[in-house]
Design an enzyme around this catalytic site. Structure first.
Site, PDB file in Angstrom:
ATOM      1  N   LYS A  58       0.851  -1.192   0.000  1.00 38.12           N
ATOM      2  CA  LYS A  58       0.000   0.000   0.000  1.00 38.12           C
ATOM      3  C   LYS A  58       0.878   1.231   0.000  1.00 38.12           C
ATOM      4  O   LYS A  58       2.016   1.183   0.487  1.00 38.12           O
ATOM      5  CB  LYS A  58      -0.880   0.022   1.252  1.00 38.12           C
TER       6      LYS A  58
HETATM    7  N1  GLU Z   1      -7.237   0.126  -3.341  1.00 39.70           N
HETATM    8  C1  GLU Z   1      -7.994  -1.062  -3.607  1.00 39.70           C
HETATM    9  C2  GLU Z   1      -8.045  -1.950  -2.388  1.00 39.70           C
HETATM   10  O1  GLU Z   1      -7.870  -1.502  -1.264  1.00 39.70           O
HETATM   11  C3  GLU Z   1      -7.517  -1.766  -4.866  1.00 39.70           C
HETATM   12  C4  GLU Z   1      -6.103  -2.231  -4.861  1.00 39.70           C
HETATM   13  C5  GLU Z   1      -5.599  -2.738  -6.213  1.00 39.70           C
HETATM   14  O2  GLU Z   1      -6.382  -2.813  -7.135  1.00 39.70           O
HETATM   15  O3  GLU Z   1      -4.423  -3.050  -6.287  1.00 39.70           O
HETATM   16  O4  GLU Z   1      -8.325  -3.111  -2.460  1.00 39.70           O
END
Ligand code: GLU
Length: 427
Positions: free
Chosen positions: A117
């Site tokens: 993240k």
């Molecule tokens: N931000 C989204 C999540 O928390 C998508 C992450 C992604 O597609 O890599 O799942």
């Protein structure tokens, strides 16, 4: 001359540290399956945590240094995957928790990805497009060695969108001296994005809700739904649940909550927000607070805003029969037992909101293939994968006589630890 960036007051509730909240569930799951101590130690902390300084020149000529983060939690199952969020109150602990949730989410969805993240501490509502572009490009440039289609693949998250993904792709591609679409997902369709990606998280929430209603023997047409948050996830979840026949009796955003017993027209609300940015002034119903909204009598509650909304303070007052977590970490760990004791079924974030990363996976696959699928194909595949994941988590929870949340953690931890054991520890 750089100037110290001044943070606005935090929006988040400070009831619990999200990483501690993640660890509390992780510990509980590890205890049930008696996880090997070495593997436990390995999985407990992220494999990499990077903090970068992002100095940019604002439109008024001043130079401000923002703080950016990227945390890679685990890569046992594949390159790490996870969004980038822009928020004025983000910190390393939040990004660490979110990165671990991505590891578990990808494992549950059966994707060949680890978890990561990222984030930038900034208030996007106070920044112009050109300032946002500078932040995005400098953030990407600072993380060139981390990102890559086979290394770490960012995506949209809170306050980031297709345009920001386009800038990430462009900056990375410029440095590589070639067109690299697979370095980021959630891009605009015309430059390598996938059909259905924008709606994918909300669609996944709807699919998980239908699967849970089926287990409870409930028909969506006989249900009422309350949705907290009206961003990409909340608005699409509300829209698709309404299409399934559920009556959406309350919605909310930063301007507050709106309650209407006879049901809110979600398509109208979406149109209104597109023009006016917030729900305020749209006459959607009686004005209530975000706290009151969570405590409304309803069948389905979809928290799709932010972490720590359901805590030990308000959990006992929740009257929903089913909670489907559209946001990441909306329930603090100390609320879990209270909800279980009340007989409320909770479909945890790492299962309920995995539609986004599942379609991100489809985007990455299509980028590697250079061949693009149509929307029906995407939605069918998403439906199949989400239902499969739901069933595995449900069976794990039944078998271990635990909640869907701990069942989800167990299912994920077992998968990641199997991969770790097969790969071995390189020391
Ligand atoms: N931000 C989204 C999540 O928390 C998508 C992450 C992604 O597609 O890599 O799942």
């Amino acid at each position: 001359m750089t100037e110290q960036y001044k943070e606005p007051a935090p929006y988040k509730k400070d009831s619990e540290n999200p990483f501690e909240s993640m660890l509390a569930r992780f510990d509980k799951a590890c205890e049930i399956i008696n996880l090997d101590e070495g593997i436990y130690n390995y999985l407990k902390s992220p494999v990499k945590q990077v903090i970068v300084s992002i100095p940019i020149q604002l439109d008024n000529g001043k130079v401000v240094a923002f703080e950016g983060y990227r945390v890679i939690h685990n890569t046992a199952l594949g390159p790490s995957k996870g969004g980038v969020r822009f928020a004025h109150d983000i910190d390393l602990d939040e990004v660490k928790a979110l990165s671990a949730w991505m590891t578990w989410k990808c494992a549950i969805a059966n994707l060949p990805f680890g978890g990561a993240k990222g984030g930038v501490k900034c208030d996007p509502s106070k920044l112009s497009m050109s300032e946002l572009e500078k932040i995005t490009r400098r953030y990407t440039a600072n993380l060139l060695e981390i990102f890559g289609p086979d290394n770490d693949i960012p995506a949209p998250d809170m306050n980031t969108n297709e345009q920001i993904m386009a800038w990430i792709m462009d900056t990375y591609s410029m440095h590589q001296r070639k067109f690299v679409t697979g370095v980021v997902t959630g891009k605009p369709i015309i430059i390598g994005g996938s059909r259905g990606r924008r709606e994918a998280t909300g669609r996944g929430v709807m699919i998980a809700t239908l699967a849970a209603l089926k287990k409870k023997g409930l028909n969506p047409e006989e249900t009422t739904t309350v949705v907290q948050g009206f961003g990409n996830v909340g608005s699409v979840s509300a829209q698709l649940m309404a299409e399934q026949g559920s009556k959406i009796i309350a919605i909310s955003d930063v301007s507050g909550g709106y309650y209407n017993e006879s049901g809110i027209n979600i398509n109208k609300a979406i149109e209104f927000v597109q023009k006016n940015k917030v729900l305020e002034g749209g006459n959607f119903g009686e004005k209530i607070s975000n706290e009151e909204l969570l405590e409304l009598k309803c069948d389905i509650l979809i928290p799709a805003a932010r972490e720590d909304q359901i805590t030990s303070q308000n959990a006992s007052k929740i009257k929903a029969r089913l909670i489907v977590e559209g946001a990441n970490g909306p329930t603090a760990a100390d609320a879990d037992q209270i909800l279980t004791d009340k007989g409320i079924m909770v479909i945890p974030d790492i299962l309920a909101n995995s539609g986004g990363v599942i379609v991100s996976y489809f985007e990455w696959v299509q980028n590697r293939l250079g061949y693009f699928w149509d929307e029906a194909d995407i939605n069918n595949r998403l439906n199949r994968m989400m239902n499969e994941a739901f069933e595995f988590v449900y069976l794990t929870a039944l078998e271990k006589e635990t909640s869907m949340r701990i069942g989800a953690y167990i299912y994920a931890i077992e998968k990641v630890s199997t991969a770790l054991k097969l790969r071995g520890i390189y020391s």
